[in-house]
Write an enzyme that holds these catalytic residues in place. Structure first.
Site, PDB file in Angstrom:
ATOM      1  N   ASP A 168       0.920  -1.160  -0.047  1.00  0.00           N
ATOM      2  CA  ASP A 168      -0.057  -0.064  -0.104  1.00  0.00           C
ATOM      3  C   ASP A 168       0.959   1.220  -0.010  1.00  0.00           C
ATOM      4  OD1 ASP A 168      -1.760   2.064   1.105  1.00  0.00           O
ATOM      5  OD2 ASP A 168      -3.220   0.634   1.191  1.00  0.00           O
ATOM      6  N   LEU A 169       0.517   2.417  -0.745  1.00  0.00           N
ATOM      7  CA  LEU A 169       1.220   3.467  -0.835  1.00  0.00           C
ATOM      8  C   LEU A 169       1.357   4.105   0.700  1.00  0.00           C
ATOM      9  CD1 LEU A 169       2.491   3.935  -3.651  1.00  0.00           C
ATOM     10  CD2 LEU A 169       0.984   5.958  -3.790  1.00  0.00           C
ATOM     11  N   ALA A 195      -0.446   5.401  -8.687  1.00  0.00           N
ATOM     12  CA  ALA A 195      -1.380   5.217  -7.498  1.00  0.00           C
ATOM     13  C   ALA A 195      -1.903   6.360  -6.725  1.00  0.00           C
ATOM     14  CB  ALA A 195      -0.991   4.180  -6.644  1.00  0.00           C
ATOM     15  N   SER A 218      -1.029  16.223 -12.699  1.00  0.00           N
ATOM     16  CA  SER A 218      -2.413  16.361 -13.429  1.00  0.00           C
ATOM     17  C   SER A 218      -2.592  17.619 -13.710  1.00  0.00           C
ATOM     18  CB  SER A 218      -3.256  15.693 -12.434  1.00  0.00           C
ATOM     19  OG  SER A 218      -4.306  16.242 -12.658  1.00  0.00           O
ATOM     20  N   GLU A 251      -5.187  19.221 -13.160  1.00  0.00           N
ATOM     21  CA  GLU A 251      -5.749  20.025 -12.155  1.00  0.00           C
ATOM     22  C   GLU A 251      -4.989  20.535 -11.274  1.00  0.00           C
ATOM     23  OE1 GLU A 251      -9.195  19.329 -10.573  1.00  0.00           O
ATOM     24  OE2 GLU A 251      -9.449  19.040 -12.674  1.00  0.00           O
ATOM     25  N   TYR A 285      -7.384  17.513  -3.714  1.00  0.00           N
ATOM     26  CA  TYR A 285      -6.617  16.346  -4.581  1.00  0.00           C
ATOM     27  C   TYR A 285      -5.635  17.133  -5.453  1.00  0.00           C
ATOM     28  CZ  TYR A 285      -5.725  13.772  -9.073  1.00  0.00           C
ATOM     29  OH  TYR A 285      -5.261  13.129 -10.334  1.00  0.00           O
ATOM     30  N   LYS A 340      -1.469  16.539  -5.433  1.00  0.00           N
ATOM     31  CA  LYS A 340      -0.620  16.302  -6.667  1.00  0.00           C
ATOM     32  C   LYS A 340       0.358  17.289  -6.866  1.00  0.00           C
ATOM     33  CE  LYS A 340      -2.346  12.443  -8.847  1.00  0.00           C
ATOM     34  NZ  LYS A 340      -1.503  11.587  -8.995  1.00  0.00           N
TER      35      LYS A 340
HETATM   36  P1  NDP Z   1      -7.722   5.214 -10.995  1.00  0.00           P
HETATM   37  O1  NDP Z   1      -8.454   5.905 -10.074  1.00  0.00           O
HETATM   38  O2  NDP Z   1      -8.358   4.332 -12.091  1.00  0.00           O
HETATM   39  O3  NDP Z   1      -6.559   4.355 -10.436  1.00  0.00           O
HETATM   40  C1  NDP Z   1      -6.161   4.631  -9.262  1.00  0.00           C
HETATM   41  C2  NDP Z   1      -5.029   3.471  -8.732  1.00  0.00           C
HETATM   42  O4  NDP Z   1      -4.443   3.678  -7.685  1.00  0.00           O
HETATM   43  C3  NDP Z   1      -5.657   2.171  -8.774  1.00  0.00           C
HETATM   44  O5  NDP Z   1      -5.206   1.147  -9.011  1.00  0.00           O
HETATM   45  C4  NDP Z   1      -5.809   2.042  -6.859  1.00  0.00           C
HETATM   46  O6  NDP Z   1      -6.051   0.706  -6.510  1.00  0.00           O
HETATM   47  C5  NDP Z   1      -4.633   2.729  -6.679  1.00  0.00           C
HETATM   48  N1  NDP Z   1      -4.536   3.104  -5.297  1.00  0.00           N
HETATM   49  C6  NDP Z   1      -5.574   3.798  -4.510  1.00  0.00           C
HETATM   50  N2  NDP Z   1      -5.004   4.176  -3.358  1.00  0.00           N
HETATM   51  C7  NDP Z   1      -3.952   3.313  -3.115  1.00  0.00           C
HETATM   52  C8  NDP Z   1      -2.932   3.062  -2.045  1.00  0.00           C
HETATM   53  N3  NDP Z   1      -3.229   3.669  -0.816  1.00  0.00           N
HETATM   54  N4  NDP Z   1      -2.125   2.261  -2.172  1.00  0.00           N
HETATM   55  C9  NDP Z   1      -1.866   1.442  -3.443  1.00  0.00           C
HETATM   56  N5  NDP Z   1      -2.556   1.767  -4.386  1.00  0.00           N
HETATM   57  C10 NDP Z   1      -3.636   2.786  -4.351  1.00  0.00           C
HETATM   58  O7  NDP Z   1      -6.877   6.292 -11.717  1.00  0.00           O
HETATM   59  P2  NDP Z   1      -6.116   6.509 -13.176  1.00  0.00           P
HETATM   60  O8  NDP Z   1      -5.785   5.179 -13.795  1.00  0.00           O
HETATM   61  O9  NDP Z   1      -7.306   7.242 -13.841  1.00  0.00           O
HETATM   62  O10 NDP Z   1      -5.114   7.562 -13.125  1.00  0.00           O
HETATM   63  C11 NDP Z   1      -3.768   7.042 -12.592  1.00  0.00           C
HETATM   64  C12 NDP Z   1      -3.024   8.266 -12.039  1.00  0.00           C
HETATM   65  O11 NDP Z   1      -2.867   9.564 -13.027  1.00  0.00           O
HETATM   66  C13 NDP Z   1      -3.710   8.560 -10.786  1.00  0.00           C
HETATM   67  O12 NDP Z   1      -2.577   9.161  -9.938  1.00  0.00           O
HETATM   68  C14 NDP Z   1      -4.431  10.035 -11.329  1.00  0.00           C
HETATM   69  O13 NDP Z   1      -4.510  11.035 -10.218  1.00  0.00           O
HETATM   70  C15 NDP Z   1      -3.479  10.446 -12.109  1.00  0.00           C
HETATM   71  N6  NDP Z   1      -4.127  11.461 -13.271  1.00  0.00           N
HETATM   72  C16 NDP Z   1      -5.185  10.636 -14.063  1.00  0.00           C
HETATM   73  C17 NDP Z   1      -5.707  11.574 -15.127  1.00  0.00           C
HETATM   74  C18 NDP Z   1      -6.753  10.909 -15.722  1.00  0.00           C
HETATM   75  O14 NDP Z   1      -7.612  11.707 -16.767  1.00  0.00           O
HETATM   76  N7  NDP Z   1      -7.181   9.630 -15.921  1.00  0.00           N
HETATM   77  C19 NDP Z   1      -5.293  12.839 -15.441  1.00  0.00           C
HETATM   78  C20 NDP Z   1      -3.884  13.195 -14.891  1.00  0.00           C
HETATM   79  C21 NDP Z   1      -3.437  12.375 -13.769  1.00  0.00           C
HETATM   80  P3  NDP Z   1      -7.274   0.081  -6.070  1.00  0.00           P
HETATM   81  O15 NDP Z   1      -7.874  -0.715  -7.708  1.00  0.00           O
HETATM   82  O16 NDP Z   1      -6.958  -1.255  -5.028  1.00  0.00           O
HETATM   83  O17 NDP Z   1      -8.307   0.960  -5.794  1.00  0.00           O
HETATM   84  P1  GDR Z   2     -11.883  15.537 -13.074  1.00  0.00           P
HETATM   85  O1  GDR Z   2     -12.819  14.509 -13.748  1.00  0.00           O
HETATM   86  O2  GDR Z   2     -12.381  16.264 -11.947  1.00  0.00           O
HETATM   87  O3  GDR Z   2     -11.488  16.439 -14.182  1.00  0.00           O
HETATM   88  O4  GDR Z   2     -10.605  14.746 -12.874  1.00  0.00           O
HETATM   89  P2  GDR Z   2     -14.482  14.231 -13.620  1.00  0.00           P
HETATM   90  O5  GDR Z   2     -14.598  13.511 -14.796  1.00  0.00           O
HETATM   91  O6  GDR Z   2     -14.737  13.861 -12.359  1.00  0.00           O
HETATM   92  O7  GDR Z   2     -15.144  15.652 -13.843  1.00  0.00           O
HETATM   93  C1  GDR Z   2     -14.745  16.383 -15.187  1.00  0.00           C
HETATM   94  C2  GDR Z   2     -15.878  17.655 -14.751  1.00  0.00           C
HETATM   95  O8  GDR Z   2     -17.112  17.237 -15.116  1.00  0.00           O
HETATM   96  C3  GDR Z   2     -17.963  17.852 -14.078  1.00  0.00           C
HETATM   97  N1  GDR Z   2     -19.199  17.056 -13.844  1.00  0.00           N
HETATM   98  C4  GDR Z   2     -19.155  16.014 -13.265  1.00  0.00           C
HETATM   99  N2  GDR Z   2     -18.020  15.153 -12.769  1.00  0.00           N
HETATM  100  C5  GDR Z   2     -18.357  13.732 -12.432  1.00  0.00           C
HETATM  101  N3  GDR Z   2     -17.438  12.986 -11.719  1.00  0.00           N
HETATM  102  N4  GDR Z   2     -19.712  13.667 -12.227  1.00  0.00           N
HETATM  103  C6  GDR Z   2     -20.755  14.244 -12.633  1.00  0.00           C
HETATM  104  O9  GDR Z   2     -22.105  13.680 -12.660  1.00  0.00           O
HETATM  105  C7  GDR Z   2     -20.486  15.437 -13.209  1.00  0.00           C
HETATM  106  N5  GDR Z   2     -21.302  16.318 -13.700  1.00  0.00           N
HETATM  107  C8  GDR Z   2     -20.448  17.463 -14.188  1.00  0.00           C
HETATM  108  C9  GDR Z   2     -16.991  17.906 -12.862  1.00  0.00           C
HETATM  109  O10 GDR Z   2     -17.615  19.168 -12.233  1.00  0.00           O
HETATM  110  C10 GDR Z   2     -15.781  18.617 -13.748  1.00  0.00           C
HETATM  111  O11 GDR Z   2     -15.698  19.838 -14.010  1.00  0.00           O
HETATM  112  C11 GDR Z   2      -9.985  13.760 -13.641  1.00  0.00           C
HETATM  113  C12 GDR Z   2      -9.557  12.635 -12.696  1.00  0.00           C
HETATM  114  O12 GDR Z   2      -9.047  11.552 -13.564  1.00  0.00           O
HETATM  115  C13 GDR Z   2      -8.200  13.140 -11.855  1.00  0.00           C
HETATM  116  O13 GDR Z   2      -7.526  12.103 -11.291  1.00  0.00           O
HETATM  117  C14 GDR Z   2      -7.287  13.877 -13.096  1.00  0.00           C
HETATM  118  O14 GDR Z   2      -6.098  14.224 -12.472  1.00  0.00           O
HETATM  119  C15 GDR Z   2      -7.971  14.824 -13.814  1.00  0.00           C
HETATM  120  O15 GDR Z   2      -8.942  14.180 -14.481  1.00  0.00           O
HETATM  121  C16 GDR Z   2      -7.313  15.409 -14.761  1.00  0.00           C
END
Ligand code: NDP
Ligand code: GDR
Length: 339
Positions: free
Chosen positions: A60-61, A83, A127, A129, A151, A155
């Site tokens: 775990d992280l 993670a 990110s 974000e 969040y 980050k």
């Molecule tokens: P997900 O939420 O799909 O995956 C997150 C992963 O982190 C899962 O494997 C989860 O494990 C693991 N995790 C969470 N908590 C812990 C912990 N305490 N110890 C070990 N593992 C843990 O994220 P994405 O794949 O979408 O994103 C990957 C990374 O990139 C993240 O850091 C996210 O914040 C970042 N990111 C994502 C973007 C996007 O648009 N997708 C954009 C920019 C950045 P479990 O399956 O057990 O929950």
């Molecule tokens: P984000 O993604 O917050 O950009 O983070 P998300 O898809 O949750 O939201 C994007 C935008 O959509 C608006 N929104 C809603 N969002 C969700 N989840 N559910 C809803 O019903 C809804 N309606 C409107 C939100 O307000 C927001 O503006 C993602 C994650 O993958 C992060 O981990 C990552 O770092 C960033 O993208 C880049």
């Protein structure tokens, strides 16, 4: 054979990255946190057909000792720290956990690499974000940060620790500032997947409407399959650095609804409702990235466009719901009702 260690391997990006690295001939290892739902935890890797090709290590992280022992045992050439508690909306409900996992957790990985395997190349999942309340209309590596959620603050801490460990200890540590990227393996709580899942339910007569939050927010959306390639390219460079990974196109939630519902032959305005209950305490209104540095230095360009991605996601959700129709609810069904 190069060896990679991926944290977050069970998430969207972890699964695509594992699959990509296996194709490149890597020996792929993952950090896996213990779950009572062990039968569904590898669902994404199974969907990509690679679950039995990766070696998992219990950890775990939050546990520095565990991360240290895993890095010591695996001795990876490349470490991808993916993670995180990655759902922005949850970070207001669980700010301390988010800080510990998303912020300090990255420091644990940096410490583990510094102590046990300092020659390994390190990737931090930063990110868009972090740009939050944007300081420039188009965001690049030089744009000042203004995080808007627990969040994003976590980050930003991890981002600067990655740079600090590079400058302090000479680690080959890079950070990808990735804009939103989606896929059929996107978590059900994120807006694109909520929409494509809603489209599938409505199309199949399982639901009539879909409730969302802020429809005016705008995101620069790419495909996860393209974005994990950029992560790998960063670690193949001689010099570590920061890179914005984006498409250069931004689309509102409203327009994504039009694309996804339209693909299924539905009119989104007839089905989508917006509720204040899903609005965030502080919103990131618009994000738009400039990926010029990634294009020039990494030779990276996105290959999958938004319309094709939305179509792939709708098709995948239709297939999931069709497969479930007539069968007893599964654990995955229970999760799919969450926001
Ligand atoms: P997900 O939420 O799909 O995956 C997150 C992963 O982190 C899962 O494997 C989860 O494990 C693991 N995790 C969470 N908590 C812990 C912990 N305490 N110890 C070990 N593992 C843990 O994220 P994405 O794949 O979408 O994103 C990957 C990374 O990139 C993240 O850091 C996210 O914040 C970042 N990111 C994502 C973007 C996007 O648009 N997708 C954009 C920019 C950045 P479990 O399956 O057990 O929950
Ligand atoms: P984000 O993604 O917050 O950009 O983070 P998300 O898809 O949750 O939201 C994007 C935008 O959509 C608006 N929104 C809603 N969002 C969700 N989840 N559910 C809803 O019903 C809804 N309606 C409107 C939100 O307000 C927001 O503006 C993602 C994650 O993958 C992060 O981990 C990552 O770092 C960033 O993208 C880049």
């Amino acid at each position: 054979m190069p060896r990679a260690l991926i944290t977050g391997i069970t998430g969207q990006d972890g699964a695509y990255l594992a699959s990509f690295l296996l194709e490149q001939g890597y020996d792929v290892h993952g950090l896996l946190r213990r779950s009572a739902s062990a039968d569904v935890i590898g669902e994404r890797l199974r969907w990509l057909g690679v679950l039995d090709q990766v070696q998992m290590h219990d950890g775990d992280l939050l546990d520095l000792g565990a991360t240290l022992r895993i890095v010591e045992r695996v001795k990876p050439d490349e470490v991808y720290n993916l993670a995180a508690q990655s759902f922005v909306a949850s970070s207001w409900q669980q700010p301390v956990l988010t800080g510990n996992v998303t912020g300090i957790g990255a420091l644990h990985m940096l410490e583990a690499v510094r102590i046990a395997c300092p020659g390994a190349r390190f990737y931090q999942a930063s990110s868009s974000e972090m740009f939050g309340k944007i300081q420039e209309p188009v965001q690049s590596e030089k744009t000042p940060f203004y995080p808007r959620s627990p969040y994003a603050v976590a980050k930003l801490y991890a981002h600067w620790m990655t740079i600090n460990y590079r400058e302090s200890f000479g680690l080959h540590a890079s950070a990808g500032i990735l804009f939103n990227h989606e896929s059929p393996l996107r978590g059900i709580e994120f807006v694109t997947r909520r929409i494509t899942d809603g489209v599938a339910r409505i199309k199949l007569g399982l639901a009539k409407e879909l409730t969302l939050g802020n429809l005016n927010a705008s995101r620069d959306w790419g495909h996860a399959r393209d974005y994990v390639r950029a992560m790998w390219l960063m670690l193949q460079q001689h010099e570590p650095s920061e890179f914005v990974v984006a498409t250069g196109r931004t689309t509102t939630i409203r327009d994504f609804c039009a694309i996804a519902f339209g693909y299924a032959g539905l009119v989104w305005e007839e089905h989508v409702r917006s509720t204040a209950a899903l609005m965030r305490p502080a919103e990131v209104d618009v994000l738009l990235g400039n990926p010029a540095k990634a294009k020039q230095q990494l030779g990276w360009t996105p290959e999958i466009g938004l319309e094709d991605m939305a179509a792939e996601m709708v098709e995948a959700d239709l297939a999931r719901h069709r497969a479930r129709l007539g069968t007893a609810p599964t654990l995955v069904d229970v999760r799919s009702t969450a926001n």
